[in-house]
Structures are given as structure tokens and as C-alpha cells.
Design a protein around this motif. Sequence first.
Motif, PDB file in Angstrom:
ATOM      1  N   ARG A 162      66.136  39.998  14.338  1.00  0.00           N
ATOM      2  CA  ARG A 162      64.919  39.389  14.868  1.00  0.00           C
ATOM      3  C   ARG A 162      65.246  38.315  15.896  1.00  0.00           C
ATOM      4  N   MET A 163      66.268  37.528  15.615  1.00  0.00           N
ATOM      5  CA  MET A 163      66.684  36.501  16.563  1.00  0.00           C
ATOM      6  C   MET A 163      67.280  37.123  17.817  1.00  0.00           C
ATOM      7  N   ALA A 164      67.978  38.250  17.656  1.00  0.00           N
ATOM      8  CA  ALA A 164      68.537  38.941  18.811  1.00  0.00           C
ATOM      9  C   ALA A 164      67.421  39.428  19.733  1.00  0.00           C
ATOM     10  N   ILE A 165      66.374  39.988  19.147  1.00  0.00           N
ATOM     11  CA  ILE A 165      65.241  40.469  19.939  1.00  0.00           C
ATOM     12  C   ILE A 165      64.549  39.298  20.650  1.00  0.00           C
ATOM     13  N   ALA A 166      64.329  38.214  19.919  1.00  0.00           N
ATOM     14  CA  ALA A 166      63.660  37.049  20.511  1.00  0.00           C
ATOM     15  C   ALA A 166      64.478  36.469  21.659  1.00  0.00           C
ATOM     16  N   ALA A 167      65.791  36.389  21.497  1.00  0.00           N
ATOM     17  CA  ALA A 167      66.646  35.863  22.564  1.00  0.00           C
ATOM     18  C   ALA A 167      66.626  36.782  23.782  1.00  0.00           C
ATOM     19  N   LEU A 168      66.614  38.092  23.551  1.00  0.00           N
ATOM     20  CA  LEU A 168      66.558  39.045  24.654  1.00  0.00           C
ATOM     21  C   LEU A 168      65.243  38.912  25.423  1.00  0.00           C
ATOM     22  N   VAL A 169      64.144  38.779  24.705  1.00  0.00           N
ATOM     23  CA  VAL A 169      62.842  38.583  25.357  1.00  0.00           C
ATOM     24  C   VAL A 169      62.845  37.298  26.192  1.00  0.00           C
ATOM     25  N   ALA A 170      63.434  36.238  25.649  1.00  0.00           N
ATOM     26  CA  ALA A 170      63.494  34.961  26.375  1.00  0.00           C
ATOM     27  C   ALA A 170      64.332  35.093  27.653  1.00  0.00           C
ATOM     28  N   LEU A 171      65.439  35.826  27.576  1.00  0.00           N
ATOM     29  CA  LEU A 171      66.291  36.014  28.753  1.00  0.00           C
ATOM     30  C   LEU A 171      65.571  36.820  29.834  1.00  0.00           C
ATOM     31  N   LEU A 197      71.943  33.249  39.145  1.00  0.00           N
ATOM     32  CA  LEU A 197      71.109  33.936  38.164  1.00  0.00           C
ATOM     33  C   LEU A 197      71.879  34.232  36.891  1.00  0.00           C
ATOM     34  N   LEU A 198      73.118  34.691  37.039  1.00  0.00           N
ATOM     35  CA  LEU A 198      73.930  34.967  35.856  1.00  0.00           C
ATOM     36  C   LEU A 198      74.301  33.674  35.130  1.00  0.00           C
ATOM     37  N   THR A 199      74.462  32.592  35.886  1.00  0.00           N
ATOM     38  CA  THR A 199      74.827  31.313  35.275  1.00  0.00           C
ATOM     39  C   THR A 199      73.713  30.756  34.399  1.00  0.00           C
ATOM     40  N   ILE A 200      72.480  30.858  34.866  1.00  0.00           N
ATOM     41  CA  ILE A 200      71.375  30.258  34.108  1.00  0.00           C
ATOM     42  C   ILE A 200      71.129  30.998  32.796  1.00  0.00           C
ATOM     43  N   LEU A 201      71.556  32.253  32.704  1.00  0.00           N
ATOM     44  CA  LEU A 201      71.389  32.979  31.448  1.00  0.00           C
ATOM     45  C   LEU A 201      72.209  32.323  30.342  1.00  0.00           C
ATOM     46  N   GLY A 202      73.380  31.818  30.705  1.00  0.00           N
ATOM     47  CA  GLY A 202      74.204  31.127  29.718  1.00  0.00           C
ATOM     48  C   GLY A 202      73.553  29.853  29.232  1.00  0.00           C
ATOM     49  N   TYR A 203      72.957  29.081  30.149  1.00  0.00           N
ATOM     50  CA  TYR A 203      72.259  27.855  29.756  1.00  0.00           C
ATOM     51  C   TYR A 203      71.070  28.171  28.862  1.00  0.00           C
ATOM     52  N   SER A 204      70.309  29.178  29.245  1.00  0.00           N
ATOM     53  CA  SER A 204      69.141  29.560  28.455  1.00  0.00           C
ATOM     54  C   SER A 204      69.555  29.974  27.052  1.00  0.00           C
ATOM     55  N   THR A 248      69.883  17.749  27.465  1.00  0.00           N
ATOM     56  CA  THR A 248      70.823  18.654  28.118  1.00  0.00           C
ATOM     57  C   THR A 248      70.197  19.296  29.357  1.00  0.00           C
ATOM     58  N   THR A 249      68.913  19.601  29.294  1.00  0.00           N
ATOM     59  CA  THR A 249      68.249  20.221  30.441  1.00  0.00           C
ATOM     60  C   THR A 249      68.133  19.243  31.601  1.00  0.00           C
ATOM     61  N   VAL A 250      67.720  18.005  31.310  1.00  0.00           N
ATOM     62  CA  VAL A 250      67.569  17.007  32.370  1.00  0.00           C
ATOM     63  C   VAL A 250      68.914  16.718  33.027  1.00  0.00           C
ATOM     64  N   VAL A 251      69.963  16.565  32.224  1.00  0.00           N
ATOM     65  CA  VAL A 251      71.291  16.288  32.769  1.00  0.00           C
ATOM     66  C   VAL A 251      71.762  17.439  33.655  1.00  0.00           C
ATOM     67  N   ALA A 252      71.455  18.665  33.261  1.00  0.00           N
ATOM     68  CA  ALA A 252      71.848  19.824  34.060  1.00  0.00           C
ATOM     69  C   ALA A 252      71.007  19.952  35.324  1.00  0.00           C
ATOM     70  N   LEU A 253      69.723  19.570  35.244  1.00  0.00           N
ATOM     71  CA  LEU A 253      68.827  19.726  36.389  1.00  0.00           C
ATOM     72  C   LEU A 253      69.063  18.689  37.487  1.00  0.00           C
ATOM     73  N   LEU A 254      69.518  17.501  37.144  1.00  0.00           N
ATOM     74  CA  LEU A 254      69.677  16.438  38.137  1.00  0.00           C
ATOM     75  C   LEU A 254      70.609  16.823  39.284  1.00  0.00           C
ATOM     76  N   VAL A 281      65.247  26.773  38.900  1.00  0.00           N
ATOM     77  CA  VAL A 281      64.155  27.494  38.231  1.00  0.00           C
ATOM     78  C   VAL A 281      64.632  28.066  36.906  1.00  0.00           C
ATOM     79  N   GLY A 282      65.826  28.628  36.897  1.00  0.00           N
ATOM     80  CA  GLY A 282      66.341  29.243  35.680  1.00  0.00           C
ATOM     81  C   GLY A 282      66.580  28.254  34.557  1.00  0.00           C
ATOM     82  N   LEU A 283      67.105  27.075  34.887  1.00  0.00           N
ATOM     83  CA  LEU A 283      67.346  26.059  33.859  1.00  0.00           C
ATOM     84  C   LEU A 283      66.034  25.585  33.245  1.00  0.00           C
ATOM     85  N   ALA A 284      65.038  25.341  34.099  1.00  0.00           N
ATOM     86  CA  ALA A 284      63.735  24.905  33.592  1.00  0.00           C
ATOM     87  C   ALA A 284      63.085  25.992  32.745  1.00  0.00           C
ATOM     88  N   ALA A 285      63.139  27.238  33.227  1.00  0.00           N
ATOM     89  CA  ALA A 285      62.553  28.348  32.469  1.00  0.00           C
ATOM     90  C   ALA A 285      63.302  28.581  31.165  1.00  0.00           C
TER      91      ALA A 285
END
Length: 369
Positions: A162-171, A197-204, A248-254, A281-285
Motif C-alpha cells: 500500500r505504501m509502495a502504491i501511494a509513493a508511486l502515485v505521489a511521484l 527532473l530525476l533529481t527531484i524524485l529522490g527528494y520527493s 528540509t524543503t526550505v533549506v533545499a529550495l533556497l 517546482v519538483g521540490l515544492a510538489a
Amino acid sequence: MSRLGSLGARLYRGEVGYDFIGKRKIWYGISILITITAIVGLAVSGLNMGIEFKGGAVFTTPKTSVSVSQAEDLATEASGHQAIVQKLGNGGLRIQITEVDTAKSDQIKDRLSKDLDVPTEKIAADLVGPSWGEQIANKAWTGLGIFMVLVVIYLAIAFEWRMAIAALVALIHDITITVGIYALVGFEVTPGTVIGLLTILGYSLYDTVVVFDSLRESTGDITKQTRWTYSEIANRSINGTLVRSINTTVVALLPVAGLLFIGGGVLGAGMLNDISLSLFVGLAAGAYSSIFIATPLVADLKERDPQMKALKKRVLAKRAAAAAKGESAGDETSDDDFPEHADPAPAAAVVGQRQQPPRGHGRTSGKRR
């Protein structure tokens, strides 16, 4: 302790909180609306593919007094195709024209030499074939597909399906929004964009896994208690990691915002936009999806499990019985009613609402049963 740190500690202890799970339909609706807008933008405008994918020529000139807008008009007239012109630091111009072959490249070079009043031999011309760009695109899609498959397999093994499916949907949600923004804004898509684009998937994925790990720890023995449902403990997990996700998001976005708005906007280094927009956009999303999409979706899927349905019935029945007696459910709860790893104090429905710890939880004994 700072206010943010104090808030984070109170969120973790469950003294304050926000009902993310209870309002999940709102977040689903917002995400669907944003996704539809991105898809419409992609279908109507399409992606502005760079020369690396479409093929063409890049002309670099020495220092010239011709402005960028003038050079764009001259290059477009000389080639018959839309030209992209950037001002270089030395005062020269970088003129990019797609779908140009070798023979036409020589003609355009001679024409630009006359129009810009620059010697022909001082204009550098680089040709890029479309087959090379096609190979890059195919490899990027292959890499993205492999990444998705490995993510699903890992999460299914480390957590559950279930977590795998949810993470895939989020990506997929994050990718769709990022690509849609590129279509709406009209920024050029280059290999740098693909890398971003590939980098932000890791952050997400990182933010999502942090919440999932907290959720797994808190629900290890959830069926051994009759006080909280799965969704309520899931909501607690989100609140407990909320400040960490924000930090972590704010530090990455700055630094990314610096590249996008200062480097690409103020200083005019347009090539920085290729990667910085996808990262921003990817980090925020990604931060949004890990909080508002992934975990609520796990709770939705988990609540359909027969064990969780039975647990919810027991919890609601116990609360109804307690309410009929004029007592709170916590008055009749013992230490055995909680999962081994879970802190039972629930997140309040609204931030700022303080909730007293249940009297039945703690090291003391002899409470009324």
C-alpha cells in the motif's frame, strides 16, 4: 528553544496538530485540479524541446552592439525558424536555431555575419543532430522507468504494498506537475531539465519515506489497542514529521530559488533555468505530495483492510459507550490499549488546540477500568 522548534516538539507529542487525514478529500481535489491544469497545458502548448532533442545549430558571436531582441528578429528572418538568443558575459551572442542541417547552417552563418556586422570566421557554429537528442530522450525515459520499478519493489519489501502504491502515485503527481509547468511557462527542455527532473524524485521520495517510517513504527501493534484508528495514528505521524519536512524543503529550495530568480532572472543566465525550474517546482510538489497525498492515500487503502475495519468499529463502539457514561474514552484505557511503539496522544483537529494526555496512559496503575 525557538518558536518553530517548540511547535515541532508539541506536534511530535500530539499537543497540537492539524487533521490532514480528515481533510484529505480537499487535498485530493486540489491535486486533481493542478494535475488537470498541467495536462491541459501540456496538451495545448506542448514542451519547448531544446536543440539537444530536436537538432539544429548554435552560433556564437564575438562582442557586438546588437541587442538580444534585434538578433532574434535577424536570426529568425535568416533561418525561417524561431531563434533563441542569449547575451554572453563577454558581450557576444549565443544564437540557437532548431531543425537546421549543415548546408543551411553555412547560409545562416553568412547571413548573420552581414546582419550583425561580424566577420564570418569569428562566428562559431556547432551542429547537433536529432538522432543524438532522440537517444538522450530514450535513455532518460528508460532511466525513469527503472527508477519507478525499483522504488515500488523497495517500498513493498521495506514497508508494504500500500505504501509502495501511494509513493508511486505521489511521484507521478510530482512529475506531471513539473512537466506541466514547463509547458505552461514555455521554458526550454534540455538534458539539464531531465537531470533536474530525476533529481527531484529522490527528494520527493525522501520526504515520503520519512513519514512512512514514522507511520510503520507507530502502527506496529495497532490491533492490540482500542483507542485510535489507523487514520488517526497516520495523522499523528504526519504532524510528528511536519516541521522536519518543512525545514528540509526550505533549506533545499533556497539555493535553487537563487539559481532560478537571481541567476536566471536578474543576471540573465538563461541556461540556469533549464535545471533550476524543474528543481524548484519538483521540490515544492514533492513536499506537498508526501504530506497531503502519499500518507492520506495509505490511510485510505489501509482502512479497507478487514482488520482495520474491525478495529475502527471497536474504537467507535468504545467511544460511544464512554460518551453514554459521560466519560472520555481515555478514562477506560490501560497501557495495553496502545501499540508498543506508538505515542497515544493524538493530534488535535486544529493547530493551536491543546489536548490533555489521556489519564489511562503512563507508568501509574490502579486507574478505573
